[in-house]
Design an enzyme around this catalytic site. Structure first.
Site, PDB file in Angstrom:
ATOM      1  N   ARG A 193      11.816  -5.882   4.764  1.00 57.45           N
ATOM      2  CA  ARG A 193      11.554  -4.451   4.514  1.00 57.45           C
ATOM      3  C   ARG A 193      12.536  -3.619   5.344  1.00 57.45           C
ATOM      4  O   ARG A 193      12.816  -3.924   6.498  1.00 57.45           O
ATOM      5  CB  ARG A 193      10.132  -4.087   4.936  1.00 57.45           C
ATOM      6  CG  ARG A 193       9.918  -2.566   4.946  1.00 57.45           C
ATOM      7  CD  ARG A 193       8.495  -2.167   5.010  1.00 57.45           C
ATOM      8  NE  ARG A 193       7.770  -2.666   6.163  1.00 57.45           N
ATOM      9  CZ  ARG A 193       6.449  -2.509   6.308  1.00 57.45           C
ATOM     10  NH1 ARG A 193       5.753  -1.883   5.405  1.00 57.45           N
ATOM     11  NH2 ARG A 193       5.842  -2.996   7.369  1.00 57.45           N
TER      12      ARG A 193
ATOM     13  N   LYS B 271       0.838  -1.216   0.000  1.00 55.15           N
ATOM     14  CA  LYS B 271       0.000   0.000   0.000  1.00 55.15           C
ATOM     15  C   LYS B 271       0.868   1.260   0.000  1.00 55.15           C
ATOM     16  O   LYS B 271       0.656   2.163  -0.804  1.00 55.15           O
ATOM     17  CB  LYS B 271      -0.940   0.010   1.222  1.00 55.15           C
ATOM     18  CG  LYS B 271      -1.863  -1.201   1.314  1.00 55.15           C
ATOM     19  CD  LYS B 271      -2.815  -1.114   2.481  1.00 55.15           C
ATOM     20  CE  LYS B 271      -2.137  -1.153   3.831  1.00 55.15           C
ATOM     21  NZ  LYS B 271      -1.442  -2.432   4.149  1.00 55.15           N
TER      22      LYS B 271
ATOM     23  N   ARG C 216      -9.890   0.639   8.913  1.00 62.62           N
ATOM     24  CA  ARG C 216      -9.348  -0.686   9.193  1.00 62.62           C
ATOM     25  C   ARG C 216     -10.316  -1.560   9.972  1.00 62.62           C
ATOM     26  O   ARG C 216      -9.989  -2.685  10.296  1.00 62.62           O
ATOM     27  CB  ARG C 216      -8.090  -0.479  10.045  1.00 62.62           C
ATOM     28  CG  ARG C 216      -6.854  -1.130   9.510  1.00 62.62           C
ATOM     29  CD  ARG C 216      -5.745  -0.718  10.450  1.00 62.62           C
ATOM     30  NE  ARG C 216      -4.559  -1.452  10.227  1.00 62.62           N
ATOM     31  CZ  ARG C 216      -3.549  -1.040   9.484  1.00 62.62           C
ATOM     32  NH1 ARG C 216      -3.604   0.110   8.858  1.00 62.62           N
ATOM     33  NH2 ARG C 216      -2.482  -1.778   9.382  1.00 62.62           N
TER      34      ARG C 216
ATOM     35  N   ARG D 286      11.258  -1.758  10.975  1.00 66.91           N
ATOM     36  CA  ARG D 286      10.138  -1.346  11.828  1.00 66.91           C
ATOM     37  C   ARG D 286       9.961  -2.319  12.986  1.00 66.91           C
ATOM     38  O   ARG D 286      10.139  -3.517  12.814  1.00 66.91           O
ATOM     39  CB  ARG D 286       8.846  -1.283  10.998  1.00 66.91           C
ATOM     40  CG  ARG D 286       8.601   0.102  10.421  1.00 66.91           C
ATOM     41  CD  ARG D 286       7.470   0.163   9.442  1.00 66.91           C
ATOM     42  NE  ARG D 286       6.223  -0.472   9.858  1.00 66.91           N
ATOM     43  CZ  ARG D 286       5.096  -0.399   9.147  1.00 66.91           C
ATOM     44  NH1 ARG D 286       5.065   0.298   8.035  1.00 66.91           N
ATOM     45  NH2 ARG D 286       4.003  -0.997   9.559  1.00 66.91           N
TER      46      ARG D 286
ATOM     47  N   ARG E  27      -0.250  -9.091  13.387  1.00 64.43           N
ATOM     48  CA  ARG E  27      -0.903  -8.169  12.442  1.00 64.43           C
ATOM     49  C   ARG E  27      -1.761  -8.930  11.438  1.00 64.43           C
ATOM     50  O   ARG E  27      -2.853  -8.488  11.079  1.00 64.43           O
ATOM     51  CB  ARG E  27       0.165  -7.333  11.712  1.00 64.43           C
ATOM     52  CG  ARG E  27       0.790  -6.293  12.633  1.00 64.43           C
ATOM     53  CD  ARG E  27       2.135  -5.852  12.118  1.00 64.43           C
ATOM     54  NE  ARG E  27       2.049  -5.063  10.914  1.00 64.43           N
ATOM     55  CZ  ARG E  27       3.063  -4.875  10.072  1.00 64.43           C
ATOM     56  NH1 ARG E  27       4.224  -5.447  10.293  1.00 64.43           N
ATOM     57  NH2 ARG E  27       2.908  -4.113   9.022  1.00 64.43           N
TER      58      ARG E  27
HETATM   59  P1  AP5 Z   1       4.811  -1.604   1.824  1.00 66.88           P
HETATM   60  O1  AP5 Z   1       4.527  -0.754   0.654  1.00 66.88           O
HETATM   61  O2  AP5 Z   1       5.570  -1.029   2.958  1.00 66.88           O
HETATM   62  O3  AP5 Z   1       3.474  -2.353   2.318  1.00 66.88           O
HETATM   63  P2  AP5 Z   1       2.246  -1.785   3.152  1.00 66.88           P
HETATM   64  O4  AP5 Z   1       1.027  -2.467   2.614  1.00 66.88           O
HETATM   65  O5  AP5 Z   1       2.252  -0.297   3.188  1.00 66.88           O
HETATM   66  O6  AP5 Z   1       2.631  -2.418   4.547  1.00 66.88           O
HETATM   67  P3  AP5 Z   1       2.481  -1.864   6.018  1.00 66.88           P
HETATM   68  O7  AP5 Z   1       3.188  -2.887   6.882  1.00 66.88           O
HETATM   69  O8  AP5 Z   1       2.955  -0.447   6.147  1.00 66.88           O
HETATM   70  O9  AP5 Z   1       0.964  -1.954   6.206  1.00 66.88           O
HETATM   71  P4  AP5 Z   1       0.202  -1.984   7.513  1.00 66.88           P
HETATM   72  O10 AP5 Z   1      -1.185  -1.759   7.039  1.00 66.88           O
HETATM   73  O11 AP5 Z   1       0.400  -3.180   8.376  1.00 66.88           O
HETATM   74  O12 AP5 Z   1       0.903  -0.843   8.365  1.00 66.88           O
HETATM   75  P5  AP5 Z   1       0.481   0.623   8.748  1.00 66.88           P
HETATM   76  O13 AP5 Z   1       1.698   1.446   8.703  1.00 66.88           O
HETATM   77  O14 AP5 Z   1      -0.734   1.059   8.004  1.00 66.88           O
HETATM   78  O15 AP5 Z   1       5.608  -2.908   1.261  1.00 66.88           O
HETATM   79  C1  AP5 Z   1       6.073  -3.907   2.154  1.00 66.88           C
HETATM   80  C2  AP5 Z   1       7.437  -4.412   1.653  1.00 66.88           C
HETATM   81  O16 AP5 Z   1       7.247  -5.089   0.407  1.00 66.88           O
HETATM   82  C3  AP5 Z   1       8.459  -3.301   1.377  1.00 66.88           C
HETATM   83  O17 AP5 Z   1       9.722  -3.788   1.713  1.00 66.88           O
HETATM   84  C4  AP5 Z   1       8.359  -3.077  -0.150  1.00 66.88           C
HETATM   85  O18 AP5 Z   1       9.580  -2.610  -0.702  1.00 66.88           O
HETATM   86  C5  AP5 Z   1       8.020  -4.478  -0.633  1.00 66.88           C
HETATM   87  N1  AP5 Z   1       7.174  -4.489  -1.814  1.00 66.88           N
HETATM   88  C6  AP5 Z   1       6.163  -3.626  -2.130  1.00 66.88           C
HETATM   89  N2  AP5 Z   1       5.587  -3.999  -3.286  1.00 66.88           N
HETATM   90  C7  AP5 Z   1       6.245  -5.118  -3.701  1.00 66.88           C
HETATM   91  C8  AP5 Z   1       6.116  -5.981  -4.834  1.00 66.88           C
HETATM   92  N3  AP5 Z   1       5.194  -5.756  -5.791  1.00 66.88           N
HETATM   93  N4  AP5 Z   1       6.951  -7.041  -4.929  1.00 66.88           N
HETATM   94  C9  AP5 Z   1       7.879  -7.290  -3.972  1.00 66.88           C
HETATM   95  N5  AP5 Z   1       8.057  -6.506  -2.884  1.00 66.88           N
HETATM   96  C10 AP5 Z   1       7.246  -5.441  -2.757  1.00 66.88           C
HETATM   97  O19 AP5 Z   1      -0.004   0.412  10.263  1.00 66.88           O
HETATM   98  C11 AP5 Z   1       0.915   0.065  11.270  1.00 66.88           C
HETATM   99  C12 AP5 Z   1       0.200  -0.030  12.608  1.00 66.88           C
HETATM  100  O20 AP5 Z   1      -0.422   1.238  12.917  1.00 66.88           O
HETATM  101  C13 AP5 Z   1      -0.947  -1.049  12.688  1.00 66.88           C
HETATM  102  O21 AP5 Z   1      -0.496  -2.362  12.961  1.00 66.88           O
HETATM  103  C14 AP5 Z   1      -1.764  -0.462  13.850  1.00 66.88           C
HETATM  104  O22 AP5 Z   1      -1.157  -0.733  15.082  1.00 66.88           O
HETATM  105  C15 AP5 Z   1      -1.664   1.049  13.598  1.00 66.88           C
HETATM  106  N6  AP5 Z   1      -2.745   1.571  12.734  1.00 66.88           N
HETATM  107  C16 AP5 Z   1      -2.617   2.149  11.512  1.00 66.88           C
HETATM  108  N7  AP5 Z   1      -3.812   2.497  11.017  1.00 66.88           N
HETATM  109  C17 AP5 Z   1      -4.729   2.133  11.945  1.00 66.88           C
HETATM  110  C18 AP5 Z   1      -6.141   2.213  12.003  1.00 66.88           C
HETATM  111  N8  AP5 Z   1      -6.864   2.722  10.984  1.00 66.88           N
HETATM  112  N9  AP5 Z   1      -6.778   1.749  13.127  1.00 66.88           N
HETATM  113  C19 AP5 Z   1      -6.068   1.240  14.169  1.00 66.88           C
HETATM  114  N10 AP5 Z   1      -4.719   1.111  14.175  1.00 66.88           N
HETATM  115  C20 AP5 Z   1      -4.047   1.557  13.059  1.00 66.88           C
END
Ligand code: AP5
Length: 226
Positions: free
Chosen positions: A126, A13, A87, A155, A166
């Site tokens: 990552r 994402k 979410r 991270r 997660r």
């Molecule tokens: P990346 O692009 O970083 O993936 P992502 O989907 O953004 O992953 P996140 O881990 O950031 O998502 P998340 O939803 O768990 O975390 P968030 O920060 O929102 O890609 C991942 C890896 O793959 C990278 O190394 C990239 O280079 C690689 N990659 C990308 N595309 C690729 C491809 N096509 N092929 C190969 N490799 C590839 O949330 C974190 C925490 O915040 C949550 O756990 C929660 O505690 C809190 N939080 C956030 N939002 C909320 C909410 N709305 N409600 C409650 N808690 C929340």
């Protein structure tokens, strides 16, 4: 355009949002990034959220709602892409009424589909460039030679036990959000496997059609009042 990117942790994402932001002149509103910034700045919200982030659990919805709504309002309710919000179905309901009150409904929710084994591989290697926030993968998207390896961090929620948590939370609390948007005709399914640029091309195909539809709606004359 008003878009949301949806998908499991590590679906890509953030990677795809950064590209869409440049290509379509959108603002990236990532609740994960906003929460991590609050943790780094040691704000009261950040101190409250930190243990949830580290454990891979969802941060209480009222805290996240405030962050998301403030960011959307700060960008005048348009030209944004949400990442990581909503979410839960409760958050999706809140968001729908908030946007409705401001006559700014979402145009589409882009759902990235990636199998769990690929997610674990993506998250475990990552690395984030601390000074800029740029996201890399040691094998699939390696940092350029100009990046000092000492500035790359892992991270705290990319440890195996936090990844497992997660994914469990995603299956239980987040996945139902897709049915919420499917029922409203907003969900667009996109295969998230393949190279970053291949996924980007699939997203482009969908986003271009959304942009065209919006342009056509603005250009269409209003029906005569009866
Ligand atoms: P990346 O692009 O970083 O993936 P992502 O989907 O953004 O992953 P996140 O881990 O950031 O998502 P998340 O939803 O768990 O975390 P968030 O920060 O929102 O890609 C991942 C890896 O793959 C990278 O190394 C990239 O280079 C690689 N990659 C990308 N595309 C690729 C491809 N096509 N092929 C190969 N490799 C590839 O949330 C974190 C925490 O915040 C949550 O756990 C929660 O505690 C809190 N939080 C956030 N939002 C909320 C909410 N709305 N409600 C409650 N808690 C929340």
């Amino acid at each position: 355009m008003r878009l949301a990117l949806f998908g499991p942790p590590g679906a890509g994402k953030g990677t795809q949002a950064s590209r869409l932001v440049d290509r379509y002149d959108l603002t990236h509103i990532s609740t994960g990034n906003l929460l991590r910034a609050a943790v780094r700045a040691r704000t009261p919200l950040g101190r409250e959220a930190a243990p949830y982030l580290d454990a891979g659990r969802l941060v209480p919805s009222d805290l996240v709602r405030r962050l998301a709504e403030e960011a959307i309002a700060a960008h005048e309710f348009d030209d944004f892409i949400l990442d990581g919000y909503p979410r839960t179905v409760e958050q999706a309901d809140w968001l729908a009424s908030f946007l409705e009150r401001h006559e700014a409904p979402l145009d589409a929710v882009l759902c990235l589909h990636v199998p769990y084994h690929a997610i674990v591989e993506r998250l475990s290697k990552r690395r984030v460039h601390e000074p800029t926030g740029a996201v890399y993968h040691l094998d699939f998207n390696p940092p350029p030679p100009s990046v000092d390896p000492a500035t790359l961090i892992q991270r705290s929620d990319d440890r195996p036990e936090a990844i497992a948590k997660r994914l469990e939370v995603y299956a239980r609390e987040t996945q139902p959000v897709q049915a919420f948007y499917r029922a409203r005709g907003l969900s667009k399914d996109i295969v998230g496997v393949g190279r970053v640029r291949e996924v980007a091309a699939r997203l482009d195909g969908v986003v271009i059609r959304i942009a065209q539809r919006r342009r056509a709606a603005v250009a269409a004359p209003l029906p005569e009042a009866s």
